[in-house]
Design a protein around this motif. Sequence first.
Motif, PDB file in Angstrom:
ATOM      1  N   UNK A   1      57.965  48.106  48.491  1.00 44.95           N
ATOM      2  CA  UNK A   1      58.957  49.008  47.911  1.00 44.95           C
ATOM      3  C   UNK A   1      60.223  48.273  47.482  1.00 44.95           C
ATOM      4  N   UNK A   2      60.578  47.226  48.219  1.00 39.70           N
ATOM      5  CA  UNK A   2      61.787  46.473  47.854  1.00 39.70           C
ATOM      6  C   UNK A   2      61.626  45.818  46.484  1.00 39.70           C
ATOM      7  N   UNK A   3      60.411  45.378  46.195  1.00 40.21           N
ATOM      8  CA  UNK A   3      60.137  44.740  44.905  1.00 40.21           C
ATOM      9  C   UNK A   3      59.624  45.722  43.869  1.00 40.21           C
ATOM     10  N   UNK A   4      59.422  46.978  44.300  1.00 40.12           N
ATOM     11  CA  UNK A   4      58.889  48.012  43.394  1.00 40.12           C
ATOM     12  C   UNK A   4      57.593  47.527  42.743  1.00 40.12           C
ATOM     13  N   UNK A   5      56.729  46.984  43.567  1.00 37.70           N
ATOM     14  CA  UNK A   5      55.488  46.408  43.065  1.00 37.70           C
ATOM     15  C   UNK A   5      54.292  46.907  43.869  1.00 37.70           C
ATOM     16  N   UNK A   6      53.256  47.264  43.153  1.00 38.38           N
ATOM     17  CA  UNK A   6      51.983  47.685  43.725  1.00 38.38           C
ATOM     18  C   UNK A   6      51.003  46.524  43.573  1.00 38.38           C
ATOM     19  N   UNK A   7      50.150  46.323  44.588  1.00 30.81           N
ATOM     20  CA  UNK A   7      49.195  45.230  44.552  1.00 30.81           C
ATOM     21  C   UNK A   7      47.771  45.733  44.767  1.00 30.81           C
ATOM     22  N   UNK A   8      46.829  44.954  44.270  1.00 31.50           N
ATOM     23  CA  UNK A   8      45.424  45.171  44.586  1.00 31.50           C
ATOM     24  C   UNK A   8      44.804  43.804  44.852  1.00 31.50           C
ATOM     25  N   UNK A   9      44.512  43.536  46.120  1.00 30.32           N
ATOM     26  CA  UNK A   9      43.838  42.301  46.494  1.00 30.32           C
ATOM     27  C   UNK A   9      42.339  42.542  46.401  1.00 30.32           C
ATOM     28  N   UNK A  10      41.686  41.752  45.580  1.00 30.15           N
ATOM     29  CA  UNK A  10      40.252  41.925  45.354  1.00 30.15           C
ATOM     30  C   UNK A  10      39.517  40.686  45.841  1.00 30.15           C
ATOM     31  N   UNK A  11      38.572  40.869  46.735  1.00 27.56           N
ATOM     32  CA  UNK A  11      37.767  39.769  47.252  1.00 27.56           C
ATOM     33  C   UNK A  11      36.288  40.070  47.045  1.00 27.56           C
ATOM     34  N   UNK A  12      35.462  39.041  47.239  1.00 27.67           N
ATOM     35  CA  UNK A  12      34.007  39.194  47.074  1.00 27.67           C
ATOM     36  C   UNK A  12      33.677  39.913  45.772  1.00 27.67           C
ATOM     37  N   UNK A  13      34.306  39.486  44.706  1.00 28.01           N
ATOM     38  CA  UNK A  13      34.139  40.164  43.418  1.00 28.01           C
ATOM     39  C   UNK A  13      32.708  40.061  42.925  1.00 28.01           C
ATOM     40  N   UNK A  14      32.281  41.123  42.251  1.00 29.57           N
ATOM     41  CA  UNK A  14      30.929  41.227  41.718  1.00 29.57           C
ATOM     42  C   UNK A  14      30.994  41.415  40.202  1.00 29.57           C
ATOM     43  N   UNK A  15      29.943  41.054  39.479  1.00 30.25           N
ATOM     44  CA  UNK A  15      29.959  41.277  38.018  1.00 30.25           C
ATOM     45  C   UNK A  15      30.244  42.735  37.651  1.00 30.25           C
ATOM     46  N   UNK A  16      29.801  43.673  38.468  1.00 28.13           N
ATOM     47  CA  UNK A  16      30.045  45.084  38.171  1.00 28.13           C
ATOM     48  C   UNK A  16      31.495  45.498  38.362  1.00 28.13           C
TER      49      UNK A  16
ATOM     50  N   UNK B   1      51.467  45.232  39.937  1.00 28.80           N
ATOM     51  CA  UNK B   1      51.973  46.243  39.010  1.00 28.80           C
ATOM     52  C   UNK B   1      53.461  46.430  39.301  1.00 28.80           C
ATOM     53  N   UNK B   2      54.295  45.996  38.390  1.00 28.85           N
ATOM     54  CA  UNK B   2      55.742  46.147  38.522  1.00 28.85           C
ATOM     55  C   UNK B   2      56.154  47.488  37.945  1.00 28.85           C
ATOM     56  N   UNK B   3      56.902  48.259  38.735  1.00 28.28           N
ATOM     57  CA  UNK B   3      57.251  49.633  38.361  1.00 28.28           C
ATOM     58  C   UNK B   3      58.752  49.759  38.161  1.00 28.28           C
ATOM     59  N   UNK B   4      59.142  50.438  37.115  1.00 30.63           N
ATOM     60  CA  UNK B   4      60.563  50.708  36.891  1.00 30.63           C
ATOM     61  C   UNK B   4      60.718  52.068  36.236  1.00 30.63           C
TER      62      UNK B   4
END
Length: 124
Positions: free
Chosen positions: A73-88, A22-25
Amino acid sequence: QVQLVESGGGSVQAGGSLRLSCAVSGYGYSNDCMGWFRQAPGKEREGVAVIDPDGRTIYADSVKARFTISQDNAKRTLYLQMTSLKPEDTSMYYCAGRGSRVCPALDPKWYYYWGQGTQVTVSS
């Protein structure tokens, strides 16, 4: 003008991984509580994970030990690393900013700035 732009969604098989960005400005992102939320068709929007400016995090029980929220913060970017993903986990995923340093848990009603979302689809 405040902008939050999500990317990184897609289609994966169960057990796979994705990383959302998520790039924030347009506002003081580095001093804000930021979070990821999701909404599946016919369901209410729900909180997934939030992070405050000091790096403290809160996760929904359904994603603990599988998802990791982080920020650059330097890139003004938020991340979400998702592993072991499920159909739900299939949902539209949104990033959001609180407009305050304090994270009031995962209720989306407390978050003021929102992106347009990125779709995550997990097949069995």
